[in-house]
Design a protein around this motif. Sequence first.
Motif, PDB file in Angstrom:
ATOM      1  N   ASP A  99      -1.787   9.991   9.234  1.00  0.00           N
ATOM      2  CA  ASP A  99      -1.498   8.639   8.736  1.00  0.00           C
ATOM      3  C   ASP A  99      -2.739   7.975   8.160  1.00  0.00           C
ATOM      4  O   ASP A  99      -2.677   7.295   7.139  1.00  0.00           O
ATOM      5  N   ARG A 100      -3.872   8.161   8.805  1.00  0.00           N
ATOM      6  CA  ARG A 100      -5.112   7.572   8.299  1.00  0.00           C
ATOM      7  C   ARG A 100      -5.452   8.118   6.910  1.00  0.00           C
ATOM      8  O   ARG A 100      -5.810   7.375   6.012  1.00  0.00           O
ATOM      9  N   ASP A 101      -5.308   9.428   6.734  1.00  0.00           N
ATOM     10  CA  ASP A 101      -5.570  10.011   5.414  1.00  0.00           C
ATOM     11  C   ASP A 101      -4.543   9.561   4.390  1.00  0.00           C
ATOM     12  O   ASP A 101      -4.863   9.376   3.224  1.00  0.00           O
ATOM     13  N   GLY A 102      -3.306   9.397   4.804  1.00  0.00           N
ATOM     14  CA  GLY A 102      -2.256   8.992   3.872  1.00  0.00           C
ATOM     15  C   GLY A 102      -2.423   7.577   3.349  1.00  0.00           C
ATOM     16  O   GLY A 102      -2.065   7.287   2.205  1.00  0.00           O
ATOM     17  N   PHE A 103      -2.966   6.697   4.153  1.00  0.00           N
ATOM     18  CA  PHE A 103      -3.141   5.309   3.724  1.00  0.00           C
ATOM     19  C   PHE A 103      -4.528   5.026   3.150  1.00  0.00           C
ATOM     20  O   PHE A 103      -4.880   3.884   2.917  1.00  0.00           O
ATOM     21  N   SER A 104      -5.321   6.070   2.931  1.00  0.00           N
ATOM     22  CA  SER A 104      -6.653   5.891   2.358  1.00  0.00           C
ATOM     23  C   SER A 104      -6.571   6.015   0.842  1.00  0.00           C
ATOM     24  O   SER A 104      -6.228   7.069   0.330  1.00  0.00           O
ATOM     25  N   PRO A 105      -6.908   4.970   0.125  1.00  0.00           N
ATOM     26  CA  PRO A 105      -6.864   5.044  -1.351  1.00  0.00           C
ATOM     27  C   PRO A 105      -8.038   5.848  -1.881  1.00  0.00           C
ATOM     28  O   PRO A 105      -9.020   6.077  -1.196  1.00  0.00           O
ATOM     29  N   MET A 151       0.839  -1.170   0.000  1.00  0.00           N
ATOM     30  CA  MET A 151       0.000   0.000   0.000  1.00  0.00           C
ATOM     31  C   MET A 151       0.888   1.237   0.000  1.00  0.00           C
ATOM     32  O   MET A 151       1.829   1.332   0.770  1.00  0.00           O
ATOM     33  N   LYS A 152       0.553   2.174  -0.846  1.00  0.00           N
ATOM     34  CA  LYS A 152       1.351   3.382  -1.019  1.00  0.00           C
ATOM     35  C   LYS A 152       0.785   4.510  -0.143  1.00  0.00           C
ATOM     36  O   LYS A 152      -0.421   4.695  -0.063  1.00  0.00           O
ATOM     37  N   PHE A 153       1.682   5.257   0.494  1.00  0.00           N
ATOM     38  CA  PHE A 153       1.266   6.397   1.312  1.00  0.00           C
ATOM     39  C   PHE A 153       1.069   7.599   0.408  1.00  0.00           C
ATOM     40  O   PHE A 153       1.950   7.975  -0.351  1.00  0.00           O
ATOM     41  N   ASN A 154      -0.095   8.227   0.489  1.00  0.00           N
ATOM     42  CA  ASN A 154      -0.439   9.356  -0.362  1.00  0.00           C
ATOM     43  C   ASN A 154      -0.152  10.667   0.375  1.00  0.00           C
ATOM     44  O   ASN A 154      -0.989  11.195   1.103  1.00  0.00           O
ATOM     45  N   TRP A 155       1.051  11.194   0.178  1.00  0.00           N
ATOM     46  CA  TRP A 155       1.493  12.403   0.874  1.00  0.00           C
ATOM     47  C   TRP A 155       0.657  13.626   0.516  1.00  0.00           C
ATOM     48  O   TRP A 155       0.334  14.436   1.373  1.00  0.00           O
ATOM     49  N   LYS A 156       0.331  13.787  -0.759  1.00  0.00           N
ATOM     50  CA  LYS A 156      -0.410  14.970  -1.199  1.00  0.00           C
ATOM     51  C   LYS A 156      -1.791  15.030  -0.557  1.00  0.00           C
ATOM     52  O   LYS A 156      -2.216  16.079  -0.072  1.00  0.00           O
ATOM     53  N   TYR A 157      -2.484  13.915  -0.577  1.00  0.00           N
ATOM     54  CA  TYR A 157      -3.834  13.863  -0.016  1.00  0.00           C
ATOM     55  C   TYR A 157      -3.800  14.121   1.492  1.00  0.00           C
ATOM     56  O   TYR A 157      -4.593  14.904   2.016  1.00  0.00           O
ATOM     57  N   ALA A 158      -2.881  13.500   2.198  1.00  0.00           N
ATOM     58  CA  ALA A 158      -2.792  13.662   3.652  1.00  0.00           C
ATOM     59  C   ALA A 158      -2.391  15.088   4.030  1.00  0.00           C
ATOM     60  O   ALA A 158      -2.960  15.681   4.950  1.00  0.00           O
ATOM     61  N   THR A 159      -1.448  15.657   3.323  1.00  0.00           N
ATOM     62  CA  THR A 159      -0.990  17.011   3.631  1.00  0.00           C
ATOM     63  C   THR A 159      -2.071  18.041   3.322  1.00  0.00           C
ATOM     64  O   THR A 159      -2.300  18.962   4.105  1.00  0.00           O
ATOM     65  N   LEU A 160      -2.738  17.876   2.196  1.00  0.00           N
ATOM     66  CA  LEU A 160      -3.784  18.818   1.812  1.00  0.00           C
ATOM     67  C   LEU A 160      -4.930  18.814   2.816  1.00  0.00           C
ATOM     68  O   LEU A 160      -5.448  19.872   3.170  1.00  0.00           O
ATOM     69  N   ASN A 161      -5.310  17.655   3.305  1.00  0.00           N
ATOM     70  CA  ASN A 161      -6.433  17.572   4.236  1.00  0.00           C
ATOM     71  C   ASN A 161      -6.063  17.942   5.667  1.00  0.00           C
ATOM     72  O   ASN A 161      -6.942  18.260   6.455  1.00  0.00           O
ATOM     73  N   ASN A 162      -4.795  17.905   6.020  1.00  0.00           N
ATOM     74  CA  ASN A 162      -4.383  18.166   7.407  1.00  0.00           C
ATOM     75  C   ASN A 162      -3.575  19.442   7.581  1.00  0.00           C
ATOM     76  O   ASN A 162      -3.163  19.746   8.695  1.00  0.00           O
ATOM     77  N   ALA A 163      -3.335  20.198   6.530  1.00  0.00           N
ATOM     78  CA  ALA A 163      -2.519  21.410   6.627  1.00  0.00           C
ATOM     79  C   ALA A 163      -3.080  22.439   7.609  1.00  0.00           C
ATOM     80  O   ALA A 163      -2.312  22.999   8.400  1.00  0.00           O
ATOM     81  N   PRO A 164      -4.383  22.739   7.609  1.00  0.00           N
ATOM     82  CA  PRO A 164      -4.862  23.739   8.572  1.00  0.00           C
ATOM     83  C   PRO A 164      -4.673  23.300  10.023  1.00  0.00           C
ATOM     84  O   PRO A 164      -4.364  24.123  10.883  1.00  0.00           O
ATOM     85  N   ILE A 165      -4.821  22.030  10.304  1.00  0.00           N
ATOM     86  CA  ILE A 165      -4.635  21.531  11.666  1.00  0.00           C
ATOM     87  C   ILE A 165      -3.188  21.715  12.094  1.00  0.00           C
ATOM     88  O   ILE A 165      -2.904  22.137  13.216  1.00  0.00           O
ATOM     89  N   ILE A 166      -2.279  21.427  11.195  1.00  0.00           N
ATOM     90  CA  ILE A 166      -0.858  21.573  11.495  1.00  0.00           C
ATOM     91  C   ILE A 166      -0.501  23.033  11.733  1.00  0.00           C
ATOM     92  O   ILE A 166       0.221  23.365  12.682  1.00  0.00           O
ATOM     93  N   VAL A 167      -1.025  23.934  10.908  1.00  0.00           N
ATOM     94  CA  VAL A 167      -0.741  25.369  11.058  1.00  0.00           C
ATOM     95  C   VAL A 167      -1.292  25.896  12.377  1.00  0.00           C
ATOM     96  O   VAL A 167      -0.618  26.654  13.090  1.00  0.00           O
TER      97      VAL A 167
END
Length: 120
Positions: free
Chosen positions: A109-115, A1-17
């Motif tokens: 991590d949950r968002d990154g591993f979601s296809p 299973m491939k980790f999807n960095w773009k999807y995880a970062t895009l969905n979690n960026a406001p939380i991180i900021v």
Amino acid sequence: MKFNWKYATLNNAPIIVVFIAYFLLLQFGIDPLWLILVTVVVWVPWYMYINWKVYKYSPYKDSHEGHRNRASFLIGIIIVVAYVLIAFALKIQNNPLAWIVLIMLINFDRDGFSPYKEAK
């Protein structure tokens, strides 16, 4: 299973900021009530930009396009157990800030591993 960095970062960026802003507010001794203003200033423009610009041209990046299958669910359980064990091993179970970080990491991590959903 491939980790999807773009999807995880895009969905979690406001939380991180917002978390980084909260940490900086604590470091400089500023009243945490200002975090509400920081949250509104970050979240509203972020989602306006994402909904009007990014999802229009890349609809597969929308948070509703990812789905949880059995593999991502099992990986999520393993990650949660590992992070909780790490928290107790490092003796940070009484630190609420550490738990917030763990929850952010679990969500990332949950968002990154979601296809992506299959095209119909």
